[in-house]
Design a protein around this motif. Sequence first.
Motif, PDB file in Angstrom:
ATOM      1  N   LYS A   1      55.418  31.955  41.613  1.00 11.34           N
ATOM      2  CA  LYS A   1      56.702  31.404  42.062  1.00 11.34           C
ATOM      3  C   LYS A   1      57.827  31.992  41.210  1.00 11.34           C
ATOM      4  O   LYS A   1      57.599  32.516  40.110  1.00 11.34           O
ATOM      5  N   ALA A   2      59.054  31.881  41.729  1.00  6.25           N
ATOM      6  CA  ALA A   2      60.212  32.450  41.050  1.00  6.25           C
ATOM      7  C   ALA A   2      60.450  31.765  39.707  1.00  6.25           C
ATOM      8  O   ALA A   2      60.071  30.611  39.495  1.00  6.25           O
ATOM      9  N   SER A   3      61.072  32.512  38.791  1.00 10.52           N
ATOM     10  CA  SER A   3      61.298  32.010  37.440  1.00 10.52           C
ATOM     11  C   SER A   3      62.544  32.638  36.857  1.00 10.52           C
ATOM     12  O   SER A   3      62.892  33.788  37.165  1.00 10.52           O
ATOM     13  N   SER A   4      63.196  31.897  35.960  1.00 12.57           N
ATOM     14  CA  SER A   4      64.379  32.426  35.281  1.00 12.57           C
ATOM     15  C   SER A   4      64.033  33.552  34.318  1.00 12.57           C
ATOM     16  O   SER A   4      64.904  34.310  33.893  1.00 12.57           O
TER      17      SER A   4
ATOM     18  N   TRP B   1      49.573  29.427  50.800  1.00 11.57           N
ATOM     19  CA  TRP B   1      49.510  29.985  49.444  1.00 11.57           C
ATOM     20  C   TRP B   1      50.738  29.597  48.628  1.00 11.57           C
ATOM     21  O   TRP B   1      50.641  29.376  47.424  1.00 11.57           O
ATOM     22  N   LYS B   2      51.901  29.503  49.265  1.00  8.58           N
ATOM     23  CA  LYS B   2      53.119  29.108  48.553  1.00  8.58           C
ATOM     24  C   LYS B   2      53.028  27.680  48.021  1.00  8.58           C
ATOM     25  O   LYS B   2      53.630  27.346  47.004  1.00  8.58           O
ATOM     26  N   ASN B   3      52.294  26.832  48.726  1.00 12.53           N
ATOM     27  CA  ASN B   3      52.176  25.439  48.327  1.00 12.53           C
ATOM     28  C   ASN B   3      50.941  25.144  47.479  1.00 12.53           C
ATOM     29  O   ASN B   3      50.850  24.074  46.877  1.00 12.53           O
ATOM     30  N   PHE B   4      50.027  26.089  47.429  1.00 14.33           N
ATOM     31  CA  PHE B   4      48.819  25.918  46.614  1.00 14.33           C
ATOM     32  C   PHE B   4      48.635  27.174  45.756  1.00 14.33           C
ATOM     33  O   PHE B   4      47.731  27.975  45.975  1.00 14.33           O
ATOM     34  N   THR B   5      49.555  27.333  44.809  1.00 21.29           N
ATOM     35  CA  THR B   5      49.601  28.574  44.030  1.00 21.29           C
ATOM     36  C   THR B   5      48.388  28.758  43.120  1.00 21.29           C
ATOM     37  O   THR B   5      48.009  29.891  42.807  1.00 21.29           O
ATOM     38  N   THR B   6      47.776  27.658  42.677  1.00 18.19           N
ATOM     39  CA  THR B   6      46.562  27.787  41.858  1.00 18.19           C
ATOM     40  C   THR B   6      45.452  28.451  42.665  1.00 18.19           C
ATOM     41  O   THR B   6      44.739  29.339  42.164  1.00 18.19           O
ATOM     42  N   LEU B   7      45.307  28.038  43.909  1.00 18.38           N
ATOM     43  CA  LEU B   7      44.312  28.661  44.787  1.00 18.38           C
ATOM     44  C   LEU B   7      44.698  30.106  45.099  1.00 18.38           C
ATOM     45  O   LEU B   7      43.836  30.974  45.226  1.00 18.38           O
TER      46      LEU B   7
ATOM     47  N   GLN C   1      46.304  39.973  49.048  1.00 21.02           N
ATOM     48  CA  GLN C   1      47.601  40.639  49.188  1.00 21.02           C
ATOM     49  C   GLN C   1      47.640  42.040  48.554  1.00 21.02           C
ATOM     50  O   GLN C   1      48.689  42.682  48.513  1.00 21.02           O
ATOM     51  N   LEU C   2      46.490  42.505  48.080  1.00 24.59           N
ATOM     52  CA  LEU C   2      46.419  43.873  47.564  1.00 24.59           C
ATOM     53  C   LEU C   2      46.437  44.910  48.677  1.00 24.59           C
ATOM     54  O   LEU C   2      46.841  46.052  48.471  1.00 24.59           O
ATOM     55  N   SER C   3      45.988  44.511  49.855  1.00 23.28           N
ATOM     56  CA  SER C   3      45.855  45.445  50.975  1.00 23.28           C
ATOM     57  C   SER C   3      47.181  46.137  51.291  1.00 23.28           C
ATOM     58  O   SER C   3      48.240  45.502  51.347  1.00 23.28           O
ATOM     59  N   GLY C   4      47.102  47.434  51.463  1.00 24.20           N
ATOM     60  CA  GLY C   4      48.272  48.216  51.849  1.00 24.20           C
ATOM     61  C   GLY C   4      49.159  48.646  50.706  1.00 24.20           C
ATOM     62  O   GLY C   4      50.128  49.382  50.919  1.00 24.20           O
ATOM     63  N   LYS C   5      48.849  48.199  49.502  1.00 21.11           N
ATOM     64  CA  LYS C   5      49.703  48.554  48.364  1.00 21.11           C
ATOM     65  C   LYS C   5      49.171  49.758  47.582  1.00 21.11           C
ATOM     66  O   LYS C   5      49.842  50.268  46.697  1.00 21.11           O
ATOM     67  N   GLY C   6      47.959  50.161  47.874  1.00 19.69           N
ATOM     68  CA  GLY C   6      47.392  51.325  47.190  1.00 19.69           C
ATOM     69  C   GLY C   6      47.108  51.099  45.723  1.00 19.69           C
ATOM     70  O   GLY C   6      47.124  52.053  44.929  1.00 19.69           O
ATOM     71  N   VAL C   7      46.855  49.854  45.348  1.00 16.02           N
ATOM     72  CA  VAL C   7      46.599  49.525  43.944  1.00 16.02           C
ATOM     73  C   VAL C   7      45.282  50.145  43.490  1.00 16.02           C
ATOM     74  O   VAL C   7      44.243  50.002  44.146  1.00 16.02           O
ATOM     75  N   ASP C   8      45.313  50.852  42.366  1.00 17.12           N
ATOM     76  CA  ASP C   8      44.112  51.478  41.809  1.00 17.12           C
ATOM     77  C   ASP C   8      43.331  50.520  40.920  1.00 17.12           C
ATOM     78  O   ASP C   8      42.098  50.530  40.906  1.00 17.12           O
ATOM     79  N   ILE C   9      44.077  49.722  40.155  1.00 22.29           N
ATOM     80  CA  ILE C   9      43.449  48.833  39.161  1.00 22.29           C
ATOM     81  C   ILE C   9      44.191  47.503  39.178  1.00 22.29           C
ATOM     82  O   ILE C   9      45.419  47.472  39.254  1.00 22.29           O
ATOM     83  N   PHE C  10      43.433  46.417  39.075  1.00 20.94           N
ATOM     84  CA  PHE C  10      44.037  45.098  38.887  1.00 20.94           C
ATOM     85  C   PHE C  10      43.703  44.625  37.486  1.00 20.94           C
ATOM     86  O   PHE C  10      42.540  44.631  37.083  1.00 20.94           O
ATOM     87  N   HIS C  11      44.731  44.207  36.749  1.00 22.20           N
ATOM     88  CA  HIS C  11      44.566  43.834  35.341  1.00 22.20           C
ATOM     89  C   HIS C  11      44.963  42.373  35.153  1.00 22.20           C
ATOM     90  O   HIS C  11      46.127  42.007  35.336  1.00 22.20           O
ATOM     91  N   GLY C  12      43.994  41.545  34.783  1.00 19.84           N
ATOM     92  CA  GLY C  12      44.272  40.163  34.426  1.00 19.84           C
ATOM     93  C   GLY C  12      44.710  40.110  32.976  1.00 19.84           C
ATOM     94  O   GLY C  12      43.920  40.415  32.069  1.00 19.84           O
TER      95      GLY C  12
END
Length: 370
Positions: free
Chosen positions: A43-46, A66-72, A81-92
């Motif tokens: 969600k948005a943040s200052s 998803w907007k209302n259940f952000t933990t899930l 939501q990674l689809s179509g973005k061409g992401v090579d690596i996801f880093h937690g």
Amino acid sequence: MKIGYDAKRIFHNTTGLGNYGRDIVRILTGHPAISHLFLFNPKASSLSKKVELGKATIVYPAGWFWKNFTTLWRLFGESKQLSGKGVDIFHGLSGELPMGLPHKKVASVVTIHDLIFLSHPHYYNFFDRIIYRLKFQHAVNHADRVIAISEQTKKDIIKYLRTDADKITVIYQGCNEVYQKEYTTQEKQEVRKKFNLPEKFILNVGTLQERKNALSVVRAIKDTKYHLVLVGQEKAYAKKIKKYIRDNHMEHQVSFIKNISSEELATVYQCATVFCYPSICEGFGIPIIEALYSKLPVITTKNGCFPEAAGPDSIFVDPMDTKEIKTALEDLFSHPVKRAEMAKKGFVYVQRFSDANVAQNLVNLYKNLT
């Protein structure tokens, strides 16, 4: 390379984990090997204004659910939501990874900062320990690579999470660039005036909570003329510190500062005489790095991750031995030449945690996964 980050802490944490993520975005934005960063934010943040978005796009939950259940969303929606973005690596960035990454054929990395909830469980409630254990265990089991921020954390990951040592890479973290610049005499004078700082003082930075152990420094300066400045947000432990101060009539010796900007804090570091940080346990101890960049002599804990952060020329003490802490403080206040030598050597040592080194170590790890 295009990298996706679980960016909750970047946008919703003002201290350690948030600073870690914001620094990574800052130093990688300018790296030629990185083409784009996707910051998955529930969600948005200052805090968005503090994030350098030159090569970055913020990704918010898509759809009412998803907007209302952000933990899930962080568990299941991010990978969708990674689809179509061409992401090579996801880093937690903070010990967590979403479900479903292997199905998206995206390599994964997770950073583990510490396992204090397992090594020192009495600082956490039972339910938090269970939740953290499940999240961290899932992350290290499913990640292609695990980043530990210190050799001590690597040992703890192997011990408590039963992770193969070959899967873990130690990549030290640095600190915000504001601590790496020199402030003018006028800027220091303004900060001294604003926070009513004495000419010489001991500095301790960090949330006032039990494991940070600031009370040991307060006890160490009892019956001395030293002044201590404690900078950090106050937890319940702060009441214990303030009671000790009142009971021993030390109000004139201890100052409390909170809600301070990074630039002001960096200037306070450069006004201080000694940095004293007898924390009981940390993943790494970023305030130590900030102090070394500020050319301060450091007194810190002799075991755990602290020697890694502070280097061979700092002074190491038993964090619960107030006499030993007092002796170390007396030594440094009595010997300005020694203080200067320690500060000089510490500044040389801390260069291993420079932005350039952190960035290159991260990029090298990413390249090995693509």
